[in-house]
Design a protein around this motif. Structure first.
Motif, mmCIF file in Angstrom:
data_model
loop_
_atom_site.group_PDB
_atom_site.id
_atom_site.type_symbol
_atom_site.label_atom_id
_atom_site.label_comp_id
_atom_site.label_asym_id
_atom_site.label_seq_id
_atom_site.Cartn_x
_atom_site.Cartn_y
_atom_site.Cartn_z
ATOM 1 N N LEU A 152 56.633 -61.270 -40.012
ATOM 2 C CA LEU A 152 56.790 -59.833 -39.752
ATOM 3 C C LEU A 152 55.571 -59.245 -39.041
ATOM 4 C CD1 LEU A 152 58.129 -58.717 -43.284
ATOM 5 C CD2 LEU A 152 59.458 -59.440 -41.305
ATOM 6 N N GLY A 153 54.425 -59.891 -39.201
ATOM 7 C CA GLY A 153 53.202 -59.365 -38.579
ATOM 8 C C GLY A 153 52.191 -60.479 -38.408
ATOM 9 N N ARG A 154 51.205 -60.256 -37.529
ATOM 10 C CA ARG A 154 50.212 -61.315 -37.258
ATOM 11 C C ARG A 154 48.922 -60.713 -36.721
ATOM 12 N NH1 ARG A 154 50.214 -62.653 -31.494
ATOM 13 N NH2 ARG A 154 51.429 -61.014 -30.537
ATOM 14 N N SER A 155 47.861 -61.509 -36.692
ATOM 15 C CA SER A 155 46.610 -61.019 -36.119
ATOM 16 C C SER A 155 46.689 -61.120 -34.600
ATOM 17 C CB SER A 155 45.418 -61.806 -36.651
ATOM 18 O OG SER A 155 45.735 -63.166 -36.783
ATOM 19 N N LEU A 156 46.299 -60.035 -33.919
ATOM 20 C CA LEU A 156 46.372 -60.013 -32.460
ATOM 21 C C LEU A 156 45.115 -60.613 -31.848
ATOM 22 C CD1 LEU A 156 47.782 -56.382 -32.108
ATOM 23 C CD2 LEU A 156 49.064 -58.535 -32.056
ATOM 24 N N ASP A 157 44.031 -60.622 -32.609
ATOM 25 C CA ASP A 157 42.783 -61.236 -32.119
ATOM 26 C C ASP A 157 42.129 -61.986 -33.276
ATOM 27 O OD1 ASP A 157 41.609 -58.985 -33.508
ATOM 28 O OD2 ASP A 157 41.994 -57.811 -31.705
ATOM 29 N N ASP A 158 40.918 -61.582 -33.679
ATOM 30 C CA ASP A 158 40.250 -62.295 -34.777
ATOM 31 C C ASP A 158 41.037 -62.156 -36.078
ATOM 32 O OD1 ASP A 158 38.317 -62.706 -32.954
ATOM 33 O OD2 ASP A 158 36.726 -61.650 -34.005
ATOM 34 N N CYS A 194 29.026 -47.251 -42.914
ATOM 35 C CA CYS A 194 30.226 -46.616 -42.377
ATOM 36 C C CYS A 194 31.032 -47.616 -41.539
ATOM 37 C CB CYS A 194 29.783 -45.428 -41.527
ATOM 38 S SG CYS A 194 31.162 -44.470 -40.984
ATOM 39 N N LEU A 195 31.798 -48.460 -42.200
ATOM 40 C CA LEU A 195 32.611 -49.450 -41.476
ATOM 41 C C LEU A 195 34.065 -48.966 -41.400
ATOM 42 C CD1 LEU A 195 31.243 -52.752 -43.082
ATOM 43 C CD2 LEU A 195 30.642 -51.756 -40.876
ATOM 44 N N PRO A 196 34.743 -49.244 -40.281
ATOM 45 C CA PRO A 196 36.131 -48.761 -40.133
ATOM 46 C C PRO A 196 37.168 -49.635 -40.837
ATOM 47 C CG PRO A 196 35.457 -49.963 -38.173
ATOM 48 C CD PRO A 196 34.275 -49.981 -39.096
ATOM 49 N N ARG A 197 38.316 -49.019 -41.093
ATOM 50 C CA ARG A 197 39.500 -49.802 -41.490
ATOM 51 C C ARG A 197 40.274 -49.993 -40.192
ATOM 52 N NH1 ARG A 197 39.194 -45.610 -44.570
ATOM 53 N NH2 ARG A 197 38.568 -45.852 -46.722
ATOM 54 N N PRO A 198 40.238 -51.209 -39.623
ATOM 55 C CA PRO A 198 40.719 -51.344 -38.241
ATOM 56 C C PRO A 198 42.240 -51.407 -38.078
ATOM 57 C CG PRO A 198 40.001 -53.452 -39.058
ATOM 58 C CD PRO A 198 39.745 -52.471 -40.178
ATOM 59 N N TYR A 199 42.715 -50.840 -36.972
ATOM 60 C CA TYR A 199 44.082 -50.995 -36.477
ATOM 61 C C TYR A 199 45.143 -50.564 -37.495
ATOM 62 C CZ TYR A 199 47.546 -52.948 -33.280
ATOM 63 O OH TYR A 199 48.594 -53.095 -32.410
ATOM 64 N N LEU A 200 44.932 -49.379 -38.055
ATOM 65 C CA LEU A 200 45.952 -48.858 -38.977
ATOM 66 C C LEU A 200 46.739 -47.714 -38.357
ATOM 67 C CD1 LEU A 200 44.097 -48.859 -42.427
ATOM 68 C CD2 LEU A 200 45.801 -50.472 -41.567
ATOM 69 N N ASP A 201 46.164 -47.114 -37.299
ATOM 70 C CA ASP A 201 46.780 -45.939 -36.693
ATOM 71 C C ASP A 201 47.902 -46.357 -35.728
ATOM 72 O OD1 ASP A 201 47.250 -43.360 -36.146
ATOM 73 O OD2 ASP A 201 45.527 -43.061 -34.818
ATOM 74 N N ASN A 202 48.948 -46.962 -36.274
ATOM 75 C CA ASN A 202 50.098 -47.444 -35.490
ATOM 76 C C ASN A 202 51.217 -47.646 -36.504
ATOM 77 O OD1 ASN A 202 49.775 -50.081 -36.791
ATOM 78 N ND2 ASN A 202 47.987 -50.269 -35.488
ATOM 79 N N ASP A 203 52.384 -48.087 -36.040
ATOM 80 C CA ASP A 203 53.446 -48.237 -37.037
ATOM 81 C C ASP A 203 53.915 -49.690 -37.168
ATOM 82 O OD1 ASP A 203 54.671 -48.570 -34.681
ATOM 83 O OD2 ASP A 203 56.102 -46.912 -34.885
ATOM 84 N N ASN A 204 53.049 -50.642 -36.775
ATOM 85 C CA ASN A 204 53.472 -52.045 -36.872
ATOM 86 C C ASN A 204 52.812 -52.771 -38.047
ATOM 87 O OD1 ASN A 204 50.910 -53.145 -36.066
ATOM 88 N ND2 ASN A 204 51.356 -52.379 -34.003
ATOM 89 N N LYS A 253 48.648 -52.526 -44.781
ATOM 90 C CA LYS A 253 49.773 -53.084 -44.004
ATOM 91 C C LYS A 253 50.815 -53.720 -44.930
ATOM 92 C CE LYS A 253 48.597 -52.270 -39.662
ATOM 93 N NZ LYS A 253 48.948 -52.411 -38.278
ATOM 94 N N MET A 254 50.360 -54.296 -46.034
ATOM 95 C CA MET A 254 51.328 -54.882 -46.983
ATOM 96 C C MET A 254 52.150 -53.786 -47.667
ATOM 97 S SD MET A 254 51.639 -58.122 -47.081
ATOM 98 C CE MET A 254 52.125 -58.730 -48.686
ATOM 99 N N LYS A 255 51.522 -52.640 -47.869
ATOM 100 C CA LYS A 255 52.232 -51.494 -48.468
ATOM 101 C C LYS A 255 53.343 -51.045 -47.509
ATOM 102 C CE LYS A 255 50.729 -47.344 -50.834
ATOM 103 N NZ LYS A 255 49.584 -46.493 -51.123
ATOM 104 N N ARG A 256 52.996 -51.023 -46.229
ATOM 105 C CA ARG A 256 53.967 -50.650 -45.187
ATOM 106 C C ARG A 256 55.105 -51.682 -45.141
ATOM 107 N NH1 ARG A 256 51.070 -49.598 -39.551
ATOM 108 N NH2 ARG A 256 49.967 -48.094 -40.840
ATOM 109 N N ALA A 257 54.751 -52.965 -45.222
ATOM 110 C CA ALA A 257 55.774 -54.025 -45.197
ATOM 111 C C ALA A 257 56.692 -53.904 -46.410
ATOM 112 C CB ALA A 257 55.099 -55.400 -45.176
ATOM 113 N N LEU A 258 56.120 -53.516 -47.530
ATOM 114 C CA LEU A 258 56.894 -53.372 -48.763
ATOM 115 C C LEU A 258 57.885 -52.207 -48.640
ATOM 116 C CD1 LEU A 258 57.182 -54.561 -51.566
ATOM 117 C CD2 LEU A 258 55.353 -53.052 -52.354
ATOM 118 N N ALA A 259 57.434 -51.138 -47.998
ATOM 119 C CA ALA A 259 58.335 -49.989 -47.799
ATOM 120 C C ALA A 259 59.534 -50.405 -46.939
ATOM 121 C CB ALA A 259 57.572 -48.846 -47.139
ATOM 122 N N GLN A 260 59.309 -51.347 -46.029
ATOM 123 C CA GLN A 260 60.398 -51.814 -45.158
ATOM 124 C C GLN A 260 61.239 -52.917 -45.806
ATOM 125 O OE1 GLN A 260 58.549 -52.993 -41.433
ATOM 126 N NE2 GLN A 260 57.544 -51.018 -41.199
#
Ligand code: KG4
Ligand code: ZN
Length: 346
Positions: A152-158, A194-204, A253-260
């Motif tokens: 359902l999902g994968r790493s796009l880079d690292d 101050c480290l980011p939570r990366p790549y969450l601002d999307n719907d995938n 992202k797992m929470k999002r996958a669970l909702a789906q």
């Protein structure tokens, strides 16, 4: 039914025997110290080391356990993803053994074997929503059965493990750095960096950890410039922050996958990074908050090992699956073909 498992996809040469619902024996030769000199795995050296050790480990395992070679019913081997040369060594060994013994062989998807490794210590619960986090992959799957994994999902880079290892290198830890970061994180407190939570601002359901890696490395460099070196408490706090941000990103992202996929019965977690204390507790909490079971291997079965290959082979073999001898190894980045045959009776 006795299944021999062979794992040579990266930098561990490992063998295991699994039979009648239990792990009988295993052995492993790690190349980590050799590759640590170079700060990461050197593929050419990895395949040479597998070639040097595999036959010797096999002989040692059988004689240590006093098991005659003729008792092996099935040979399971990691066929990918992994380093091509390393996979070829293990698979050539497996095919030669299968031919010599007149026994079937089965090529195992290394990532699926990581997830199924939970079955070494607990019942597997289907359908499940699985997070596979390793040095090279961060994947989300819907798992219908031992042989049906829908990505359902994968790493796009690292991948998450790669981020741990590369950031760990900047922190002064040797490769692979995930375990050390986790250990230091447990001594520190998150919130100071101050480290980011990366790549969450999307719907995938995909992941991208390269932004976090860049942000973390520049944060480390700024700190070192200002302070001339690490104050040990600050480094522990940095590790705690890193652990937290990676755990929150994966859980989100797992929470999002669970909702789906509300109908799944369990949340599964596996791969080397699944040994991480914060990631484990965060995913376990997600499962229990949503009335799902939590399915994960013991920490010692999270990183690469052959027990998971022997176990997956035993499960699949019992269900009648095997490969013809002309199956191919699948290096990282290539799609794994669905080419198992299904009429084996052992
Ligand atoms: O699954 P694995 O053994 O090999 C691959 O298939 O890639 O995973 C290795 C990865 C490395 O990146 C290592 O740093 C990471 O697992 N790792 C951890 C921990 N233990 C191992 N990462 C975070 N926390 C840990 N406790
Ligand atoms: Zn692995």
């Amino acid at each position: 039914m006795l299944c021999l498992g062979i794992e040579t996809s990266c930098d561990e040469t490992a063998l295991a025997l699994y039979g009648e619902g239990r792990l009988i024996a295993q052995t492993l030769a790690s190349q980590a110290d050799l590759h640590a000199i170079f700060g990461g795995v050197v593929p050419e050296l990895a395949s040479r080391e597998h070639y040097r050790f595999l036959g010797k480990l096999f002989d040692e395992l059988l004689s240590r356990e006093n098991i005659d070679i003729s008792r092996i019913d099935l040979i399971a081997v990691a066929r990918g993803p992994g380093l091509l040369g390393s996979l070829l060594v293990g698979n050539a060994f497996a095919k030669a053994l299968a031919l010599a013994l007149g026994r079937p062989v089965i090529g195992i998807n290394h990532l699926h074997a990581h997830l199924l490794a939970a079955g070494l210590s607990q019942p597997l619960i289907f359908p499940g929503l699985g997070l596979l986090v390793s040095g090279g992959h961060t994947h989300i799957y819907r798992i219908q059965s031992i042989s049906q994994f829908m990505q359902l999902g994968r790493s796009l880079d690292d991948a998450a493990g790669e981020a741990f290892d590369k950031i760990g290198h900047e922190l002064g830890f040797s490769y692979p750095a995930g375990f050390e970061i986790d250990r230091h994180a447990q001594l520190g407190k998150s919130g100071a960096f101050c480290l980011p939570r990366p790549y969450l601002d999307n719907d995938n359901l995909d992941f991208s950890f390269s932004g976090l890696k860049t942000a973390a490395i520049s944060c480390i460099q700024n700190y070192l410039q200002e302070n001339g070196g690490w104050i040990s408490e600050d480094r522990d706090n940095f590790c705690a922050d890193l652990n937290l941000k990676i755990a929150e990103t994966l859980t989100s992202k797992m929470k999002r996958a669970l909702a789906q996929n509300p109908g799944v019965k369990a949340i599964w977690l596996a791969g080397g990074v699944a040994a991480n204390s914060k990631i484990r507790s965060s995913l376990m909490e997600l499962a229990y908050d949503n009335d799902k079971e939590f399915v994960a291997p013991l920490k010692r079965h999270c990183t690469d090992n052959a027990a998971m290959i022997a176990h997956a082979g035993w499960l699949l073999g019992n269900a009648g699956f095997y490969h013809d001898l002309d199956y191919e190894v699948i290096p990282r980045g290539k799609i794994m073909p669905q080419d198992m045959k299904k009429n084996l009776s052992l």
